[in-house]
Design a protein around this motif. Sequence first.
Motif, PDB file in Angstrom:
ATOM      1  N   LYS A 344       0.841  -1.201   0.000  1.00  0.00           N
ATOM      2  CA  LYS A 344       0.000   0.000   0.000  1.00  0.00           C
ATOM      3  C   LYS A 344       0.881   1.258   0.000  1.00  0.00           C
ATOM      4  O   LYS A 344       0.667   2.191  -0.777  1.00  0.00           O
ATOM      5  N   THR A 345       1.910   1.267   0.861  1.00  0.00           N
ATOM      6  CA  THR A 345       2.842   2.402   0.928  1.00  0.00           C
ATOM      7  C   THR A 345       3.601   2.538  -0.397  1.00  0.00           C
ATOM      8  O   THR A 345       3.784   3.649  -0.909  1.00  0.00           O
ATOM      9  N   TYR A 346       4.041   1.395  -0.945  1.00  0.00           N
ATOM     10  CA  TYR A 346       4.786   1.395  -2.215  1.00  0.00           C
ATOM     11  C   TYR A 346       3.948   2.025  -3.333  1.00  0.00           C
ATOM     12  O   TYR A 346       4.429   2.884  -4.082  1.00  0.00           O
ATOM     13  N   GLN A 347       2.675   1.613  -3.415  1.00  0.00           N
ATOM     14  CA  GLN A 347       1.810   2.161  -4.467  1.00  0.00           C
ATOM     15  C   GLN A 347       1.575   3.670  -4.265  1.00  0.00           C
ATOM     16  O   GLN A 347       1.598   4.442  -5.221  1.00  0.00           O
ATOM     17  N   GLU A 348       1.383   4.077  -3.005  1.00  0.00           N
ATOM     18  CA  GLU A 348       1.167   5.515  -2.722  1.00  0.00           C
ATOM     19  C   GLU A 348       2.391   6.343  -3.142  1.00  0.00           C
ATOM     20  O   GLU A 348       2.251   7.429  -3.717  1.00  0.00           O
ATOM     21  N   ILE A 349       3.588   5.816  -2.853  1.00  0.00           N
ATOM     22  CA  ILE A 349       4.816   6.535  -3.217  1.00  0.00           C
ATOM     23  C   ILE A 349       4.966   6.600  -4.742  1.00  0.00           C
ATOM     24  O   ILE A 349       5.328   7.640  -5.302  1.00  0.00           O
ATOM     25  N   GLU A 351       2.562   6.536  -6.976  1.00  0.00           N
ATOM     26  CA  GLU A 351       1.564   7.496  -7.483  1.00  0.00           C
ATOM     27  C   GLU A 351       2.091   8.922  -7.325  1.00  0.00           C
ATOM     28  O   GLU A 351       2.037   9.721  -8.260  1.00  0.00           O
ATOM     29  N   LYS A 352       2.617   9.222  -6.134  1.00  0.00           N
ATOM     30  CA  LYS A 352       3.090  10.578  -5.831  1.00  0.00           C
ATOM     31  C   LYS A 352       4.307  10.928  -6.695  1.00  0.00           C
ATOM     32  O   LYS A 352       4.379  12.010  -7.290  1.00  0.00           O
ATOM     33  N   SER A 473      -9.756  -0.556   7.051  1.00  0.00           N
ATOM     34  CA  SER A 473      -8.665  -1.145   6.259  1.00  0.00           C
ATOM     35  C   SER A 473      -8.289  -2.503   6.837  1.00  0.00           C
ATOM     36  O   SER A 473      -7.958  -2.604   8.015  1.00  0.00           O
TER      37      SER A 473
END
Length: 578
Positions: A344-349, A351-352, A473
């Motif tokens: 989840k963190t990997y995908q958020e980073i 995207e940003k 979540s």
Amino acid sequence: IASTLDSSQCVTEKNVLSIATITFTQFVPEATEEEVNKMTSDVLAAMKKNSGDGCLESQLSVFLDEICHETELSNKYGLSGCCSQSGVERHQCLLARKKTAPASVPPFQFPEPAESCKAHEENRAVFMNRFIYEVSRRNPFMYAPAILSLAAQYDKVVLACCKADNKEECFQTKRASIAKELREGSMLNEHVCSVIRKFGSRNLQATTIIKLSQKLTEANFTEIQKLALDVAHIHEECCQGNSLECLQDGEKVMTYICSQQNILSSKIAECCKLPMIQLGFCIIHAENGVKPEGLSLNPSQFLGDRNFAQFSSEEKIMFMASFLHEYSRTHPNLPVSVILRIAKTYQEILEKCSQSGNLPGCQDNLEEELQKHIEESQALSKQSCALYQTLGDYKLQNLFLIGYTRKAPQLTSAELIDLTGKMVSIASTCCQLSEEKWSGCGEGMADIFIGHLCIRNEASPVNSGISHCCNSSYSNRRLCITSFLRDETYAPPPFSEDKFIFHKDLCQAQGKALQTMKQELLINLVKQKPELTEEQLAAVTADFSGLLEKCCKAQDQEVCFTEEGPKLISKTRDALGV
């Protein structure tokens, strides 16, 4: 993507008998054994009538038709509302009736050894069918293959113990092992069904990719993808109460895994020698694989020169699935929930960073950010195991009781004692393993027990804090519950002396019974004063121990408690300001 489930399988009478018992009993747990047996023979006759080649019709609707066809039964057990509907609506209505261990069904008791041996010898089929019936009605969410696997084990236990010199001891030891497996298996299956209901198939597929990639570390992404879709489908069939599909599709996947073990895993060879009924249990409980030699993963280079922002939603799903696979096989001991948080963190980073126009520079701290999830989980497991080793079972449970009474004061004393007892069992099980396995074991078990708190919350909401943690979540459930310290909306009830009345039975109680009495007092104390400090608790505990010592030595214990008890209550109220 090719599926391992394409080939059809003939359903024979042998398959159907036990499956029909499980299906009918799980949908109508109040039904008597005679009523279930009648439905089973009726449905078998109907299936035979519609078969031309010895292969029986195996749709779930055939079983549901039979439940609703028995008008007397549907009226008797309140099914007529569901039965007035049809198709998917009828199925969902009957599913919604399923409740954990229905109150109308008494707890399961194994029959006496002598009685078991006699009944098993007289009619083995009837004896085993009764075991399947009794287990199914008390565990309405347990998967059919798991019930059949337990039944096969129990059959062997009865055969062995009836020949043993000491039947009592033999039955006692072996039944305890079966009861433990039953309890844990039922809890896990109900948890999975609850998570599917709450978070849907995408979440299920992600967790399945992680588990399969950790188990079958040698398998490539194409194989894992194919198996993940099939295994997720099987979980959904089992949770829908489609016992026949659940069993057959499970067998097909296990057969496929064993036929491809040279490219999937070298750790399942012994499992693949077992009969089908034991094969699934063996593979599921086999140790995870080892990280393939020479394989490493650098998350900041995994995307390459592609632009994540330009991916379609379908491409993003496939990319994240391949990341889950690579990350899981290179970290076979990490907890599933931690890998979900990392993804989840990997995908958020990504995207940003994709939108910032400076992807390499933006990813500088990527490894660090992902590592934080691993460190948090490992720190918690170290802290928990250190506490367990220092305090032991009873004192650690008391610590958990204070914490969980503050989080969920609306739960009854029995519920709080049960929940925290399970939390202690996590420590007693996991802290005996090597340190690198503490986190994986602890998070895995905590996920199931917190899941059961959430199932309880679904049936009757506890409070807004617990509801938020349960519903927002899946991957962050444990984190959320850990950081939720106290229900601020809770208003303690007016002080009631009835909850603090002491009798001479406190002197007669020993071991577990005495511990439970003390724990009930502790819970009532925290419910009365949630902000209770350690010093206040220590003072009250010392006073209570003094009361016990004085009155249990007194000539007339009851008179002593009647005189001294109110003095202790008064002193405690003054000290706590309640």
